[in-house]
Design a protein around this motif. Structure first.
Motif, short mmCIF file in Angstrom:
data_model
loop_
_atom_site.label_atom_id
_atom_site.label_comp_id
_atom_site.label_asym_id
_atom_site.label_seq_id
_atom_site.Cartn_x
_atom_site.Cartn_y
_atom_site.Cartn_z
N SER A 1 0.95 -1.26 0.22
CA SER A 1 0.03 -0.11 0.06
C SER A 1 0.80 1.23 -0.18
CB SER A 1 -0.94 -0.02 1.10
OG SER A 1 -1.53 1.11 1.40
N VAL A 2 0.64 2.11 -1.02
CA VAL A 2 1.48 3.51 -1.03
C VAL A 2 0.65 4.41 -1.09
CG1 VAL A 2 3.15 4.51 -2.61
CG2 VAL A 2 2.97 2.04 -2.71
N ARG A 3 1.02 5.49 -0.20
CA ARG A 3 -0.04 6.72 -0.03
C ARG A 3 0.82 7.69 0.23
NH1 ARG A 3 -2.55 5.09 6.01
NH2 ARG A 3 -0.79 5.91 7.12
N THR A 4 0.47 9.07 0.07
CA THR A 4 1.03 10.12 0.46
C THR A 4 1.38 10.38 1.77
OG1 THR A 4 -0.68 11.63 0.66
CG2 THR A 4 0.04 11.30 -1.44
N PRO A 5 2.14 11.13 2.40
CA PRO A 5 2.50 11.51 3.91
C PRO A 5 1.14 11.83 4.58
CG PRO A 5 4.18 12.22 2.86
CD PRO A 5 3.27 11.90 1.72
N GLU A 6 0.25 12.11 3.80
CA GLU A 6 -1.09 12.93 4.32
C GLU A 6 -2.11 11.64 4.43
OE1 GLU A 6 1.61 15.77 3.32
OE2 GLU A 6 0.42 14.45 1.81
N GLY A 7 -1.70 10.49 3.57
CA GLY A 7 -2.65 9.41 3.69
C GLY A 7 -3.35 9.38 2.72
N ARG A 8 -3.21 10.29 1.44
CA ARG A 8 -4.02 9.97 0.06
C ARG A 8 -3.58 8.65 -0.57
NH1 ARG A 8 -3.88 10.61 -4.87
NH2 ARG A 8 -5.54 11.33 -6.10
N PRO A 9 -4.15 7.93 -0.94
CA PRO A 9 -3.69 6.86 -1.58
C PRO A 9 -2.99 7.07 -2.94
CG PRO A 9 -5.83 6.16 -1.00
CD PRO A 9 -5.55 7.60 -0.77
N ILE A 10 -1.77 6.44 -3.27
CA ILE A 10 -1.14 6.62 -4.56
C ILE A 10 -1.20 5.25 -5.41
CG2 ILE A 10 1.13 6.65 -5.87
CD1 ILE A 10 1.98 8.49 -3.38
N SER A 11 -1.11 3.94 -4.67
CA SER A 11 -0.93 2.78 -5.23
C SER A 11 -1.28 1.54 -4.55
CB SER A 11 0.24 2.53 -6.46
OG SER A 11 0.09 1.42 -7.05
N LEU A 12 -2.01 0.72 -5.05
CA LEU A 12 -1.89 -0.77 -4.08
C LEU A 12 -1.52 -1.59 -5.13
CD1 LEU A 12 -2.97 -2.06 -1.54
CD2 LEU A 12 -5.07 -2.43 -2.98
N LEU A 13 -0.55 -2.66 -4.80
CA LEU A 13 -0.16 -3.67 -5.62
C LEU A 13 -0.42 -5.18 -4.87
CD1 LEU A 13 1.42 -5.20 -7.86
CD2 LEU A 13 3.58 -4.77 -6.41
N ALA A 14 -1.10 -6.04 -5.34
CA ALA A 14 -1.59 -7.17 -4.64
C ALA A 14 -1.28 -8.53 -5.60
CB ALA A 14 -3.02 -7.22 -4.31
N ASN A 15 -1.06 -9.65 -5.02
CA ASN A 15 -0.40 -10.52 -5.68
C ASN A 15 -1.41 -11.76 -5.15
OD1 ASN A 15 1.57 -13.16 -5.40
ND2 ASN A 15 2.01 -12.00 -7.33
N TYR A 16 -1.90 -12.59 -6.25
CA TYR A 16 -2.85 -13.69 -5.72
C TYR A 16 -2.42 -14.86 -6.68
CZ TYR A 16 -7.41 -16.11 -4.13
OH TYR A 16 -8.17 -16.94 -3.62
N SER A 17 -2.30 -15.95 -6.04
CA SER A 17 -1.95 -17.39 -6.83
C SER A 17 -3.15 -17.89 -7.66
CB SER A 17 -1.02 -18.35 -6.04
OG SER A 17 0.15 -17.73 -5.80
N LEU A 18 -3.69 -17.35 -8.64
CA LEU A 18 -5.14 -17.83 -9.27
C LEU A 18 -5.02 -17.65 -10.56
CD1 LEU A 18 -7.89 -19.00 -9.15
CD2 LEU A 18 -8.89 -16.69 -8.79
N HIS A 19 -5.17 -18.71 -11.58
CA HIS A 19 -5.27 -18.32 -12.86
C HIS A 19 -6.36 -17.39 -13.26
CE1 HIS A 19 -2.66 -20.89 -15.37
NE2 HIS A 19 -3.68 -21.01 -16.36
N TYR A 20 -6.61 -17.35 -14.66
CA TYR A 20 -7.69 -16.33 -14.89
C TYR A 20 -8.85 -16.88 -14.36
CZ TYR A 20 -8.65 -19.70 -18.40
OH TYR A 20 -8.94 -20.86 -19.32
N VAL A 21 -10.15 -16.35 -14.27
CA VAL A 21 -11.51 -16.70 -13.77
C VAL A 21 -12.28 -17.15 -15.02
CG1 VAL A 21 -13.39 -16.09 -12.80
CG2 VAL A 21 -11.41 -15.49 -11.72
N GLY A 22 -12.33 -16.31 -15.92
CA GLY A 22 -12.94 -16.49 -17.31
C GLY A 22 -14.37 -16.10 -17.12
N GLY A 23 -15.57 -16.83 -18.03
CA GLY A 23 -16.67 -16.60 -17.75
C GLY A 23 -16.93 -15.51 -18.76
N ILE A 24 -16.30 -15.14 -20.00
CA ILE A 24 -16.37 -13.94 -20.69
C ILE A 24 -16.99 -14.36 -22.02
CG2 ILE A 24 -14.81 -12.17 -21.89
CD1 ILE A 24 -12.94 -12.64 -19.59
N PRO A 25 -17.86 -13.90 -22.55
CA PRO A 25 -18.68 -14.13 -23.74
C PRO A 25 -17.51 -13.84 -25.06
CG PRO A 25 -19.88 -12.62 -22.48
CD PRO A 25 -18.56 -12.65 -22.03
N GLY A 26 -17.50 -14.48 -26.02
CA GLY A 26 -16.86 -14.36 -27.09
C GLY A 26 -16.95 -13.32 -27.83
N GLY A 27 -15.95 -12.98 -28.55
CA GLY A 27 -15.93 -11.69 -29.30
C GLY A 27 -15.36 -10.61 -29.04
#
Length: 482
Positions: free
Chosen positions: A223-249
């Motif tokens: 979690s990265v934020r300014t010294p005042e507490g405003r969020p700059i970035s969040l990098l997460a990591n999860y060991s899961l393949h893609y989920v899918g369930g996406i229509p074609g095209g």
């Protein structure tokens, strides 16, 4: 090598770690600076081929945007850049090109740039494949997007503080390789029935025995934020393949992109705040080469398109948001990155396998051939004609107490858990599909069991590749920990 690891890493799979060390004597009195940015890498022209299938598919639109999301960190002594890309994979040649271009613009050395794909199965190919050739115009668009994200993130550098933690999300990870009861193993594309395990087996037919490997439910995050507490970035990591369930095209960033959108809405419920520096959330893929979100013993009812993507992303976002409340942020942190190049042999087909491949490719009637025989025959011929080795890039990053390892493959969970257990940095996680793409990376134990991920063609690197990669990554992790 892995037999002695397997019992110990199962214990680690349910562990949760939150780093709270205070760095009062950091590397730089001025403290940390950080910047983040995202660049749209959605195709600009249609139709365009999509990767992630054995047959040709085309997209005529985007269901949701594809992005390259970048985070740059600078503690006064070291500057690093990380980019997470909504793509199925990116070859080393493309990422090397992007690093060279980005380095000239940002001043960050190429060995301090980490670039990784998320593994969405509905994205344009960035190299030629058996089902589709890469669109050169899109490859250039993708490369420019990666460079643009890094350049903008560097321009956005501002005083910041960073925290880290980990939380478990076990509900959505299941090992997809199963030992089967008699009658549960089908012939492989070479006509053999020598496999001991099966990938994505049929459910509800009484053929399942037990999973062939562990899972890693841990979501590590920064979690990265300014010294005042405003969020700059969040990098997460999860060991899961893609989920899918996406229509074609249509192309989609899958649950990786949905997580980023949901986190943005949670931090800024009134709409995105565009004042500098912008907030960018990103979800990287952990060691998920043998993991998906299918519960094989208790199948879920069929869902409408995108429902499971939103559910998985929402659950991960819920847990991370809750864990963030316990995280302490720091202005001064150790920051280090190390890189090495490892030469690995490629698997070589036997003369008998090459002859079989030629016969399969010459056959006009495919009805008597094993399933997907021609696809694997083409891969067999490619491996037979290849010079025989690949030079892969491996990296280790230290951010405060956190260790990050990289793998340029679809990496098995056993490898990720072993690195977590042995790393001197806690927590440690692995970002897969980083700095290139070289197919699946089964451990030697899993190679002996067979199955889709071990077949010649699906798997390209030598049988001991995972052991060699693990050893090199641990060396790099110890180096940055010092």
């Amino acid at each position: 090598m892995h037999c002695h690891k397997f019992s110990s890493i199962l214990v680690l799979a349910v562990a949760t770690v939150v780093g709270l060390t205070n760095y009062a004597n950091g590397d730089d009195a001025a403290g940390l600076r950080a910047g983040a940015a995202a660049a749209d890498v959605t195709p600009q022209h249609w139709p365009i081929p999509m990767v992630g299938s054995f047959s040709r598919r085309e997209a005529t639109h985007a269901w949701d945007p594809l992005n390259a999301r970048a985070l740059v960190l600078d503690n006064g002594a070291t500057r690093i850049g990380l980019v997470i890309i909504d793509s199925c994979y990116c070859p080393r040649s493309l990422l090397d090109d992007a690093k060279q271009r980005a380095s000239k613009l940002t001043g960050i050395s190429t060995d301090h740039l980490l670039m990784a794909a998320t593994h969405t199965h509905t994205a344009p190919p960035s190299r030629n494949s058996i089902s589709a050739d890469a669109d050169k115009q899109y490859v250039e668009h993708l490369t420019r997007g990666i460079v643009s994200a890094l350049s903008q993130a560097t321009a956005n550098l501002a005083p910041a503080e960073i925290g880290w933690g980990a939380v478990d999300v076990p509900e959505e990870v299941f090992n997809r390789r199963w030992y089967m009861k008699p009658g549960g193993i089908e012939p492989n594309p070479f006509g053999e029935t020598t496999d001991v395990v099966r990938m994505n087996p049929p459910r509800g037919r009484g053929l399942l025995d037990r999973p062939a490997g562990p899972v890693d439910p841990q979501v590590c995050f920064l979690s990265v934020r300014t010294p005042e507490g405003r969020p700059i970035s969040l990098l997460a990591n999860y060991s899961l393949h893609y989920v899918g369930g996406i229509p074609g095209g249509g192309v989609s960033a899958d649950y990786f992109g949905e997580f980023a959108r949901q986190m943005e809405r949670r931090f800024f419920p009134e709409g995105r705040v565009d004042t500098a520096p912008p907030f960018v959330a990103m979800l990287s893929n952990g060691t998920s080469g043998d993991v998906n979100n299918i519960n094989f013993t208790s199948p879920r009812p069929a869902s409408k398109p995108f429902v499971r993507i939103r559910e998985v992303a929402g659950l991960v976002a819920d847990r991370v948001e809750g864990a963030l409340k316990k995280v302490e942020h720091h202005r001064q942190i150790p920051l280090a990155m190390a890189q090495s190049e490892l030469t690995l042999k490629l698997r070589r087909p036997t003369p008998e396998r090459v002859q079989q491949a030629k016969e399969f490719l010459a056959a006009e009637d495919e009805s008597n051939l094993p399933r997907r025989a021609k696809a694997y025959a083409r891969w067999t011929m490619e491996l037979n004609e290849h010079p025989g080795t690949e030079d892969i890039i491996l990296q280790a990053v230290r951010i405060g107490d956190v260790g990050i390892a990289t793998s340029p493959c679809e990496t098995f969970t056993e490898t990720g858990l072993y690195l977590k257990a042995e790393s001197p940095l806690k927590p440690t996680f692995t970002i897969e599909l980083a700095n290139g793409h070289y197919g699946y990376l089964p451990t030697p134990r899993q190679h002996r069991l067979g199955g889709y991920e071990t077949w010649l063609g699906t798997n390209r690197l030598e049988l001991e590749a995972s052991d060699k990669i693990e050893a090199e990554l641990l060396k790099l992790l110890r180096q940055v920990a010092e």
